[in-house]
Design a protein around this motif. Structure first.
Motif, PDB file in Angstrom:
ATOM      1  N   LYS A   1      39.570  24.097  41.903  1.00  0.00           N
ATOM      2  CA  LYS A   1      40.940  24.614  41.820  1.00  0.00           C
ATOM      3  C   LYS A   1      41.273  25.043  40.392  1.00  0.00           C
ATOM      4  O   LYS A   1      41.846  26.105  40.177  1.00  0.00           O
ATOM      5  CB  LYS A   1      41.947  23.559  42.285  1.00  0.00           C
ATOM      6  CG  LYS A   1      42.140  23.557  43.769  1.00  0.00           C
ATOM      7  CD  LYS A   1      43.232  22.615  44.201  1.00  0.00           C
ATOM      8  CE  LYS A   1      43.299  22.573  45.711  1.00  0.00           C
ATOM      9  NZ  LYS A   1      44.003  21.422  46.218  1.00  0.00           N
ATOM     10  N   ALA A   2      40.907  24.211  39.407  1.00  0.00           N
ATOM     11  CA  ALA A   2      41.198  24.528  38.004  1.00  0.00           C
ATOM     12  C   ALA A   2      40.515  25.826  37.596  1.00  0.00           C
ATOM     13  O   ALA A   2      41.125  26.688  36.950  1.00  0.00           O
ATOM     14  CB  ALA A   2      40.750  23.387  37.096  1.00  0.00           C
ATOM     15  N   SER A   3      39.242  25.997  37.994  1.00  0.00           N
ATOM     16  CA  SER A   3      38.478  27.206  37.653  1.00  0.00           C
ATOM     17  C   SER A   3      39.081  28.436  38.311  1.00  0.00           C
ATOM     18  O   SER A   3      39.274  29.471  37.659  1.00  0.00           O
ATOM     19  CB  SER A   3      37.017  27.079  38.099  1.00  0.00           C
ATOM     20  OG  SER A   3      36.464  25.884  37.632  1.00  0.00           O
ATOM     21  N   ILE A   4      39.373  28.324  39.608  1.00  0.00           N
ATOM     22  CA  ILE A   4      39.925  29.463  40.354  1.00  0.00           C
ATOM     23  C   ILE A   4      41.296  29.848  39.806  1.00  0.00           C
ATOM     24  O   ILE A   4      41.579  31.028  39.592  1.00  0.00           O
ATOM     25  CB  ILE A   4      39.976  29.170  41.874  1.00  0.00           C
ATOM     26  CG1 ILE A   4      38.544  29.117  42.430  1.00  0.00           C
ATOM     27  CG2 ILE A   4      40.809  30.207  42.616  1.00  0.00           C
ATOM     28  CD1 ILE A   4      38.424  28.573  43.845  1.00  0.00           C
ATOM     29  N   ILE A   5      42.148  28.839  39.547  1.00  0.00           N
ATOM     30  CA  ILE A   5      43.488  29.123  39.022  1.00  0.00           C
ATOM     31  C   ILE A   5      43.390  29.822  37.667  1.00  0.00           C
ATOM     32  O   ILE A   5      44.085  30.808  37.415  1.00  0.00           O
ATOM     33  CB  ILE A   5      44.348  27.833  38.938  1.00  0.00           C
ATOM     34  CG1 ILE A   5      44.707  27.355  40.352  1.00  0.00           C
ATOM     35  CG2 ILE A   5      45.613  28.055  38.114  1.00  0.00           C
ATOM     36  CD1 ILE A   5      45.264  25.943  40.436  1.00  0.00           C
TER      37      ILE A   5
ATOM     38  N   ILE B   1      45.187  38.432  36.965  1.00  0.00           N
ATOM     39  CA  ILE B   1      46.561  38.927  37.147  1.00  0.00           C
ATOM     40  C   ILE B   1      47.120  39.405  35.809  1.00  0.00           C
ATOM     41  O   ILE B   1      47.707  40.478  35.721  1.00  0.00           O
ATOM     42  CB  ILE B   1      47.474  37.840  37.785  1.00  0.00           C
ATOM     43  CG1 ILE B   1      47.082  37.628  39.251  1.00  0.00           C
ATOM     44  CG2 ILE B   1      48.947  38.228  37.679  1.00  0.00           C
ATOM     45  CD1 ILE B   1      47.769  36.445  39.928  1.00  0.00           C
ATOM     46  N   PHE B   2      46.904  38.607  34.758  1.00  0.00           N
ATOM     47  CA  PHE B   2      47.419  38.968  33.442  1.00  0.00           C
ATOM     48  C   PHE B   2      46.779  40.256  32.934  1.00  0.00           C
ATOM     49  O   PHE B   2      47.432  41.044  32.242  1.00  0.00           O
ATOM     50  CB  PHE B   2      47.195  37.827  32.442  1.00  0.00           C
ATOM     51  CG  PHE B   2      48.071  37.932  31.222  1.00  0.00           C
ATOM     52  CD1 PHE B   2      49.383  37.508  31.266  1.00  0.00           C
ATOM     53  CD2 PHE B   2      47.591  38.477  30.041  1.00  0.00           C
ATOM     54  CE1 PHE B   2      50.211  37.607  30.149  1.00  0.00           C
ATOM     55  CE2 PHE B   2      48.397  38.581  28.919  1.00  0.00           C
ATOM     56  CZ  PHE B   2      49.709  38.149  28.976  1.00  0.00           C
ATOM     57  N   LEU B   3      45.522  40.474  33.282  1.00  0.00           N
ATOM     58  CA  LEU B   3      44.811  41.692  32.891  1.00  0.00           C
ATOM     59  C   LEU B   3      45.551  42.925  33.415  1.00  0.00           C
ATOM     60  O   LEU B   3      45.659  43.938  32.731  1.00  0.00           O
ATOM     61  CB  LEU B   3      43.378  41.648  33.443  1.00  0.00           C
ATOM     62  CG  LEU B   3      42.439  42.795  33.094  1.00  0.00           C
ATOM     63  CD1 LEU B   3      42.194  42.868  31.590  1.00  0.00           C
ATOM     64  CD2 LEU B   3      41.114  42.626  33.823  1.00  0.00           C
ATOM     65  N   PHE B   4      46.074  42.825  34.640  1.00  0.00           N
ATOM     66  CA  PHE B   4      46.768  43.955  35.250  1.00  0.00           C
ATOM     67  C   PHE B   4      48.239  44.055  34.861  1.00  0.00           C
ATOM     68  O   PHE B   4      48.739  45.150  34.632  1.00  0.00           O
ATOM     69  CB  PHE B   4      46.651  43.889  36.785  1.00  0.00           C
ATOM     70  CG  PHE B   4      45.280  44.231  37.288  1.00  0.00           C
ATOM     71  CD1 PHE B   4      44.884  45.557  37.385  1.00  0.00           C
ATOM     72  CD2 PHE B   4      44.386  43.245  37.643  1.00  0.00           C
ATOM     73  CE1 PHE B   4      43.610  45.887  37.843  1.00  0.00           C
ATOM     74  CE2 PHE B   4      43.115  43.550  38.107  1.00  0.00           C
ATOM     75  CZ  PHE B   4      42.721  44.884  38.196  1.00  0.00           C
ATOM     76  N   VAL B   5      48.929  42.913  34.831  1.00  0.00           N
ATOM     77  CA  VAL B   5      50.393  42.964  34.664  1.00  0.00           C
ATOM     78  C   VAL B   5      50.906  42.295  33.386  1.00  0.00           C
ATOM     79  O   VAL B   5      52.111  42.246  33.169  1.00  0.00           O
ATOM     80  CB  VAL B   5      51.120  42.355  35.898  1.00  0.00           C
ATOM     81  CG1 VAL B   5      50.815  43.143  37.147  1.00  0.00           C
ATOM     82  CG2 VAL B   5      50.775  40.891  36.088  1.00  0.00           C
ATOM     83  N   GLY B   6      49.984  41.798  32.552  1.00  0.00           N
ATOM     84  CA  GLY B   6      50.377  41.021  31.382  1.00  0.00           C
ATOM     85  C   GLY B   6      51.382  41.672  30.461  1.00  0.00           C
ATOM     86  O   GLY B   6      52.459  41.137  30.200  1.00  0.00           O
ATOM     87  N   LYS B   7      51.019  42.860  29.972  1.00  0.00           N
ATOM     88  CA  LYS B   7      51.890  43.526  28.998  1.00  0.00           C
ATOM     89  C   LYS B   7      53.222  43.895  29.634  1.00  0.00           C
ATOM     90  O   LYS B   7      54.281  43.690  29.045  1.00  0.00           O
ATOM     91  CB  LYS B   7      51.191  44.765  28.443  1.00  0.00           C
ATOM     92  CG  LYS B   7      51.641  45.113  27.059  1.00  0.00           C
ATOM     93  CD  LYS B   7      50.705  46.103  26.403  1.00  0.00           C
ATOM     94  CE  LYS B   7      51.106  46.244  24.947  1.00  0.00           C
ATOM     95  NZ  LYS B   7      50.218  47.133  24.223  1.00  0.00           N
TER      96      LYS B   7
ATOM     97  N   ILE C   1      35.562  44.058  32.729  1.00  0.00           N
ATOM     98  CA  ILE C   1      36.305  42.876  32.239  1.00  0.00           C
ATOM     99  C   ILE C   1      36.443  41.855  33.373  1.00  0.00           C
ATOM    100  O   ILE C   1      36.274  40.659  33.150  1.00  0.00           O
ATOM    101  CB  ILE C   1      37.691  43.275  31.673  1.00  0.00           C
ATOM    102  CG1 ILE C   1      37.540  44.269  30.527  1.00  0.00           C
ATOM    103  CG2 ILE C   1      38.446  42.035  31.185  1.00  0.00           C
ATOM    104  CD1 ILE C   1      38.837  44.916  30.062  1.00  0.00           C
ATOM    105  N   ILE C   2      36.706  42.337  34.602  1.00  0.00           N
ATOM    106  CA  ILE C   2      36.849  41.432  35.752  1.00  0.00           C
ATOM    107  C   ILE C   2      35.542  40.673  35.998  1.00  0.00           C
ATOM    108  O   ILE C   2      35.548  39.460  36.219  1.00  0.00           O
ATOM    109  CB  ILE C   2      37.318  42.192  37.016  1.00  0.00           C
ATOM    110  CG1 ILE C   2      38.760  42.654  36.823  1.00  0.00           C
ATOM    111  CG2 ILE C   2      37.205  41.322  38.268  1.00  0.00           C
ATOM    112  CD1 ILE C   2      39.262  43.635  37.862  1.00  0.00           C
ATOM    113  N   VAL C   3      34.399  41.376  35.922  1.00  0.00           N
ATOM    114  CA  VAL C   3      33.093  40.723  36.102  1.00  0.00           C
ATOM    115  C   VAL C   3      32.892  39.677  34.999  1.00  0.00           C
ATOM    116  O   VAL C   3      32.425  38.562  35.274  1.00  0.00           O
ATOM    117  CB  VAL C   3      31.929  41.759  36.111  1.00  0.00           C
ATOM    118  CG1 VAL C   3      30.579  41.060  36.119  1.00  0.00           C
ATOM    119  CG2 VAL C   3      32.050  42.687  37.315  1.00  0.00           C
ATOM    120  N   ALA C   4      33.281  40.005  33.763  1.00  0.00           N
ATOM    121  CA  ALA C   4      33.164  39.070  32.636  1.00  0.00           C
ATOM    122  C   ALA C   4      34.028  37.827  32.860  1.00  0.00           C
ATOM    123  O   ALA C   4      33.615  36.706  32.573  1.00  0.00           O
ATOM    124  CB  ALA C   4      33.550  39.750  31.328  1.00  0.00           C
TER     125      ALA C   4
END
Length: 193
Positions: free
Chosen positions: A42-46, A53-59, A135-138
């Protein structure tokens, strides 16, 4: 969509250094003792979900609530600073009354320790340089490493021993303090400029 292994590897290494899961082993062991158990999956997935999510909507999200990336990083620097103080001074500042493993898995483990201001601001800067799928793969590769470290932290503790953990805890506490100070100094300078 074309995957670029050079970009994936570079993004992976940058995130791996910022997340510093190996350096977080003493904190993980400490949190495990407080909560009794940490839900590694759970910790890893979260952590992974927060980062993607932050990669897409962070800024946009930060702009929407009127917070710039630098303010976000300064706030995160304080959290990291207090975690580091606990490690160096051997005191408890963060208290979880219920001590349940789900709460501990999310805070402070998944956020802000793994998916914290350092990794989230790094994701924003990586997005300016690399293709989003790389970046997602990383991020996914880092989540796998995080899971393995969380799952084997007890074995690592047995190998190192109680005194070894104490020494590593103090050393990494000082390193974490330095990261917090650097994060604070760099971003406060940007805010005041």
């Amino acid at each position: 969509m074309e995957l670029n292994f050079k970009e994936i590897f570079t993004a992976f290494m940058v995130l791996f250094a910022v997340i510093d899961i190996i350096g977080s082993i003493p904190i993980i062991i400490d949190l495990k003792k407080k909560a009794g158990h940490i839900e590694s999956r759970k910790a890893s997935i979260i952590a992974g979900v927060i980062m993607v999510i932050f990669l897409f909507v962070g800024k946009s999200l930060l702009n929407l609530i009127g917070i710039d990336v630098n303010s976000f990083a300064v706030a995160g620097a304080f959290v990291i600073f207090f975690i580091a103080l606990e490690m160096v001074l051997g005191i408890t500042l963060y208290k979880d009354d219920e001590g349940d493993s789900m709460t501990t898995s999310v805070f402070p483990l998944a956020f802000p320790l793994m998916a914290g201001p350092g990794s989230l601001t790094t994701l924003l800067s990586l997005r300016a340089e690399f293709a989003i799928e790389n970046i997602i793969v990383a991020v996914i590769c880092n989540v796998i490493v995080i899971y393995i470290v969380l799952k084997t932290s007890s074995k690592i503790e047995k190998m190192i021993g109680a005194n070894g953990i104490k020494i590593i805890r103090k050393v990494f506490g000082v390193i974490l303090l330095a990261i917090a100070v650097k994060l604070f100094a760099h971003n406060i300078k940007e805010l005041l400029a």
